[in-house]
Each structure stands twice: as structure tokens, then as C-alpha cells.
Motif scaffolding. Structure first.
Motif, PDB file in Angstrom:
ATOM      1  N   HIS A 223      34.822   3.810 -25.528  1.00 44.65           N
ATOM      2  CA  HIS A 223      34.127   2.570 -25.888  1.00 44.65           C
ATOM      3  C   HIS A 223      34.878   1.381 -25.301  1.00 44.65           C
ATOM      4  N   PRO A 224      34.517   0.933 -24.095  1.00 42.97           N
ATOM      5  CA  PRO A 224      35.205  -0.194 -23.464  1.00 42.97           C
ATOM      6  C   PRO A 224      35.195  -1.431 -24.360  1.00 42.97           C
ATOM      7  N   THR A 225      36.259  -2.198 -24.292  1.00 44.84           N
ATOM      8  CA  THR A 225      36.398  -3.374 -25.145  1.00 44.84           C
ATOM      9  C   THR A 225      37.111  -4.470 -24.378  1.00 44.84           C
ATOM     10  N   ARG A 226      36.868  -5.715 -24.751  1.00 48.37           N
ATOM     11  CA  ARG A 226      37.486  -6.839 -24.060  1.00 48.37           C
ATOM     12  C   ARG A 226      38.877  -7.152 -24.596  1.00 48.37           C
ATOM     13  N   ALA A 227      39.151  -6.720 -25.817  1.00 51.19           N
ATOM     14  CA  ALA A 227      40.478  -6.960 -26.400  1.00 51.19           C
ATOM     15  C   ALA A 227      40.678  -6.027 -27.580  1.00 51.19           C
ATOM     16  N   VAL A 228      41.924  -5.702 -27.851  1.00 51.56           N
ATOM     17  CA  VAL A 228      42.299  -4.948 -29.047  1.00 51.56           C
ATOM     18  C   VAL A 228      43.073  -5.893 -29.958  1.00 51.56           C
ATOM     19  N   ILE A 229      42.705  -5.896 -31.236  1.00 52.03           N
ATOM     20  CA  ILE A 229      43.380  -6.725 -32.229  1.00 52.03           C
ATOM     21  C   ILE A 229      44.073  -5.808 -33.225  1.00 52.03           C
ATOM     22  N   VAL A 230      45.345  -6.064 -33.470  1.00 42.82           N
ATOM     23  CA  VAL A 230      46.068  -5.367 -34.528  1.00 42.82           C
ATOM     24  C   VAL A 230      46.653  -6.413 -35.469  1.00 42.82           C
ATOM     25  N   GLN A 231      46.911  -6.002 -36.701  1.00 39.43           N
ATOM     26  CA  GLN A 231      47.393  -6.927 -37.720  1.00 39.43           C
ATOM     27  C   GLN A 231      48.663  -6.377 -38.364  1.00 39.43           C
ATOM     28  N   GLY A 232      49.697  -7.195 -38.428  1.00 43.11           N
ATOM     29  CA  GLY A 232      50.862  -6.805 -39.202  1.00 43.11           C
ATOM     30  C   GLY A 232      51.823  -5.890 -38.466  1.00 43.11           C
ATOM     31  N   ASP A 233      52.407  -4.964 -39.239  1.00 46.69           N
ATOM     32  CA  ASP A 233      53.558  -4.215 -38.739  1.00 46.69           C
ATOM     33  C   ASP A 233      53.544  -2.741 -39.125  1.00 46.69           C
ATOM     34  N   THR A 234      52.362  -2.187 -39.349  1.00 42.30           N
ATOM     35  CA  THR A 234      52.264  -0.794 -39.770  1.00 42.30           C
ATOM     36  C   THR A 234      52.350   0.153 -38.582  1.00 42.30           C
ATOM     37  N   THR A 235      52.462   1.435 -38.891  1.00 37.39           N
ATOM     38  CA  THR A 235      52.412   2.458 -37.852  1.00 37.39           C
ATOM     39  C   THR A 235      51.095   2.382 -37.099  1.00 37.39           C
ATOM     40  N   SER A 236      50.008   2.120 -37.815  1.00 38.51           N
ATOM     41  CA  SER A 236      48.695   2.002 -37.175  1.00 38.51           C
ATOM     42  C   SER A 236      48.639   0.823 -36.218  1.00 38.51           C
ATOM     43  N   ALA A 237      49.242  -0.292 -36.601  1.00 36.25           N
ATOM     44  CA  ALA A 237      49.252  -1.458 -35.723  1.00 36.25           C
ATOM     45  C   ALA A 237      50.020  -1.151 -34.435  1.00 36.25           C
ATOM     46  N   LEU A 238      51.155  -0.474 -34.549  1.00 40.96           N
ATOM     47  CA  LEU A 238      51.917  -0.107 -33.359  1.00 40.96           C
ATOM     48  C   LEU A 238      51.131   0.876 -32.505  1.00 40.96           C
ATOM     49  N   ALA A 239      50.429   1.813 -33.149  1.00 43.54           N
ATOM     50  CA  ALA A 239      49.603   2.763 -32.395  1.00 43.54           C
ATOM     51  C   ALA A 239      48.523   2.038 -31.610  1.00 43.54           C
ATOM     52  N   GLY A 240      47.871   1.069 -32.242  1.00 49.30           N
ATOM     53  CA  GLY A 240      46.853   0.289 -31.547  1.00 49.30           C
ATOM     54  C   GLY A 240      47.424  -0.478 -30.371  1.00 49.30           C
ATOM     55  N   ALA A 241      48.628  -1.035 -30.555  1.00 54.18           N
ATOM     56  CA  ALA A 241      49.265  -1.794 -29.481  1.00 54.18           C
ATOM     57  C   ALA A 241      49.602  -0.890 -28.298  1.00 54.18           C
ATOM     58  N   LEU A 242      50.150   0.285 -28.570  1.00 55.43           N
ATOM     59  CA  LEU A 242      50.515   1.209 -27.499  1.00 55.43           C
ATOM     60  C   LEU A 242      49.281   1.732 -26.771  1.00 55.43           C
ATOM     61  N   ALA A 243      48.223   2.009 -27.529  1.00 53.41           N
ATOM     62  CA  ALA A 243      46.991   2.496 -26.898  1.00 53.41           C
ATOM     63  C   ALA A 243      46.354   1.410 -26.040  1.00 53.41           C
ATOM     64  N   ALA A 244      46.377   0.160 -26.508  1.00 46.97           N
ATOM     65  CA  ALA A 244      45.840  -0.946 -25.717  1.00 46.97           C
ATOM     66  C   ALA A 244      46.628  -1.091 -24.420  1.00 46.97           C
TER      67      ALA A 244
END
Length: 407
Positions: A91-112
Motif C-alpha cells: 500500500h504505497p503512502t506519501r508519509a509514515v507517521i509514528v508517535q512516541g517511543d514504543t517498540t511499534s514506533a521504532l518498527a514503523g520508523a525502520l520500515a519507513a
């Protein structure tokens, strides 16, 4: 506040996995509307908690459930990165947004980063300067991967600049918890109903939440905290986090819950009612440190360090597990009406108005959409103007390189 023009931003993906993340992203989800895709990793895997999470947010365009679940931090992070990477590929996207400092947020950042998608970090620049805290590693890594760091306060911006994050990648936006809380706060009748359901009276109890690994994963520390809560002179209401419940049982500390008013994790509006009416809050939660500044209640923060020093000395006091917990609670209990009146006059350091509008304005710069003044028109009269970075290249100069190789 209704959704923005769907053609302005295009598809935007938000990656999260815990209740606080979804609560804080909810205003942004509502603002972006059906162009918002939410990827929920399932880091908070308790069934009751999950259903309450879904009740607390609006209706995004897509909602992906990844069911990553619990487990060791490294395995959880790896599974989440792989799962989010698959979603971004499909699912192509123009931006990824993550919030805070959880493991999930870091996962989203690395995947982006792996997919070369611009990354937005909501709640950027928080620092405890405590390297023993896993969240500190997460938030630092995310900030340095991010193309746009949405800093809640000027102090957070200062932290980022001190780490050589380019100024053009930083926007001071306030914290979305402000508008999320205002939207969810129940009326007085509903609030009275919450108190009645728990047989409580306004200012007649202490509200406690304890869930951080540093407090619940060590049996001695957890026992110390529970014993201190048992010594308090008012009833203690304890919404029991699944992690805490598991540790209490595993460490044989169940008897220390008998005198406490243990309840299930509450829906967000009910929890806010309990917090607003408590004489004092005792917690190790980061989000609650922000919420009390809006609710004008005092909090005793039970931790060795905090990434939210803005409330220290006004709404909050930082103490380690042990006797100082009781000392600080008793200090707040000496004059509950007086403290209420004093705190009402102190503005929240996390801003007012609509931080989500400011984030959307800064996001337009990042993805090359409408000029900033178009975003400002979304704000209602009296709201603070958006603080956004000047135009910059789409890709930051300090972008962390990535490779498809395994080396």
C-alpha cells in the motif's frame, strides 16, 4: 474539527501498537480522514485493552491488524518491522507517521526508512538522558531517522538541536494529548456516573497506575510500590495493566492487592473522569504526566528518571519507589482544595488549540502539498498559529543509508 481536503496530503500511514499511541493519534486520524491508514502492530495484546483501544479512535480509511503480540523486545521489534514493511510494500503512502517511543514506533520508523518513505515523528525530542530506559534508545533512533520531528515543547526542540538534528526538520507543534483529552473528557453527569460505579467521592481517593518494566519486572521493586500504596490514608484505585497483573501473580504478590481497589483498564473517558476527580495521581506513565497538566491534578511520578521535566515542580514530583512515594502523596493531601485552585492557574506546557492541525501543516511541507498558509486556514479563531519548518529538500542530508544486503 472535520477532515481536511482529501487531495491535500494523499495517503498517509500511521504505525502504532499501544493504547496511548492511538489515543494521541486519534485527532490526527480524524483530521486526515479516509486517507489515513492505521497499522496496528498489536504490541498491546490484551483482548480487553484492544477493544477499548478501538473505541477510542475515529474511523481511518484502512485499519491493518498485524497481531505481533508480546515476547522478547528484539523478537517483537523484528516481527513488527517485517510486518509493517509488508504493508508499506503493498500500500504505497506519501508519509509514515509514528508517535512516541514504543517498540511499534521504532518498527514503523525502520520500515519507513527501508522503503524510502518520508518519516514523521510525533512527540519528538523527549529525553530522559537515562540509557537504562529502552524507550530512550527508541526515541533517539526515531528522531534521527525522521524527516520531520514534531516537538511538543521548546525544550524538546532544544534537545534535538543539541543532537545536531537540522533546524529545518523540527516543528514545535504542542502535544496532541491536549485535544485528544478535551475531545474525550466526559461531562459532569457522566463523570458522576463513573465515580458512583466505583463507590468513590471527588477528592476522596488516590488513582494509581504502574506498568513500566523498571517497576514491575523486579519483584522487590514491585512489592515496594504495592506496599507504599497500601500505606496511603485514602482508598487507592488501581486500573491493573496486563503486564502488572502477570507480574503480581508470578511473584506471589496477590495479597498486596486486597486493600487496593483493583479495576480493569478503563476506557479513556472513564479514566479521565477518575483522574480529574482524584485527590492525587501516582503513576509511572509518561502520558499521565501530560494529562494531569490539562486536568490540573497533581501526580507523583514513580520512576528513576523522566523525559517530561516540564511538569516537575508544578504538576508533578519525581520520586523513586520507596518511602518518598508516601511523603509526596501526603504533601499533596495536606490541602487538596488549595492545590486544585493553584494548579488551575498554571497553563499546560504542552500547548492549547489543535496540535494536529500544526502537524498537518508541517506535513504539507514535507510531502510538497499546499503551502503552509493553506493549513493555517483550518484553524479556528483564537487557536495558536502553526509553527512549521521552512521549506527544505524532501530527503534530509543526514539520512541514514539502508541496504537490501544482510551485512
Amino acid at each position: 474539527m472535520g477532515p481536511i481536503d482529501q487531495g491535500v496530503l494523499g495517503a498517509v500511514t500511521m504505525v502504532c501498537g499501544t493504547r496511548p499511541e492511538l489515543i494521541k493519534l486519534a485527532p490526527l486520524i480524524r483530521l486526515i480522514g479516509t486517507n489515513a491508514t492505521v497499522v496496528y502492530t498489536g504490541q498491546h495484546y490484551d483482548t480487553a485493552m484492544y477493544h477499548r483501544i478501538r473505541q477510542d479512535i475515529g474511523r481511518p480509511g484502512r485499519f491493518h491488524e498485524l497481531n505481533v503480540g508480546g515476547g522478547r523486545r528484539g523478537a517483537q521489534l523484528g516481527a513488527a518491522v517485517a510486518a509493517v514493511d509488508e504493508v508499506l510494500a503493498q500500500h504505497p503512502t506519501r508519509a509514515v507517521i509514528v508517535q512516541g517511543d514504543t517498540t511499534s514506533a521504532l518498527a514503523g520508523a525502520l520500515a519507513a526508512n527501508a522503503n524510502d518513505v518520508p518519516l514523521v515523528h510525533v512527540e519528538a525530542g523527549l529525553r530522559s538522558f537515562d540509557r537504562a530506559m529502552p524507550e530512550e534508545h527508541n526515541r533517539v533512533a526515531i528522531d534521527h531517522l525522521a524527516d520531520l520531528c514534531c516537538a511538543p515543547t521548546p525544550l524538546n526542540r532544544t534537545n534535538l538541536l543539541a543532537e545536531s538534528v537540522p533546524e529545518e526538520r523540527i516543528a514545535i507543534t504542542g502535544n496532541t494529548v491536549v485535544e485528544a483529552l478535551v475531545a474525550a473528557l466526559p461531562g459532569r453527569d457522566a463523570e458522576a456516573g463513573v465515580l458512583a460505579s466505583h463507590r468513590l467521592e471527588r477528592d476522596g481517593y488516590v488513582l494509581a497506575t504502574i506498568h513500566r518494566p523498571e517497576n514491575v519486572d523486579d519483584p522487590v521493586t514491585l512489592e515496594t510500590i504495592l506496599r507504599e500504596l497500601n500505606r496511603l490514608p485514602l482508598p487507592v484505585v488501581l486500573p491493573l495493566h496486563p503486564r502488572t497483573a502477570k507480574r503480581v501473580s508470578g511473584f506471589g504478590l496477590t495479597s498486596l492487592l486486597i486493600r487496593l481497589r483493583v479495576v480493569e483498564p478503563q476506557a479513556y473517558p472513564a479514566f479521565l473522569a477518575l483522574a480529574r476527580c482524584a485527590a492525587v495521581v501516582v503513576s509511572d506513565s509518561g502520558g499521565i504526566q501530560e494529562e494531569v497538566s490539562v486536568l490540573k491534578r497533581p501526580v507523583v511520578v514513580v520512576r528513576r528518571s523522566t523525559e517530561r521535566p516540564e511538569i516537575e515542580g508544578t504538576f508533578g514530583t519525581l520520586v523513586p519507589p520507596g518511602p518518598r512515594m508516601g511523603t509526596e502523596v501526603l504533601r499533596w493531601l495536606e490541602d487538596v482544595p488549595g492545590h486544585r485552585e493553584r494548579l488551575e492557574q498554571i497553563p499546560s506546557p504542552y500547548g492549547t488549540g489543535s496540535p494536529s492541525v500544526r502537524i498537518a501543516a508541517a506535513l504539507r511541507h514535507l510531502v510538497g502539498g499546499e503551502p503552509v498558509h493553506g493549513a493555517l486556514s483550518l484553524e479556528s479563531p483564537g487557536r495558536e498559529p502553526a509553527v512549521v519548518p521552512p521549506p527544505a529538500s524532501r530527503r534530509p542530508a543526514a539520512r541514514v543509508p539502508h541496504s537490501n544486503s544482510s551485512s
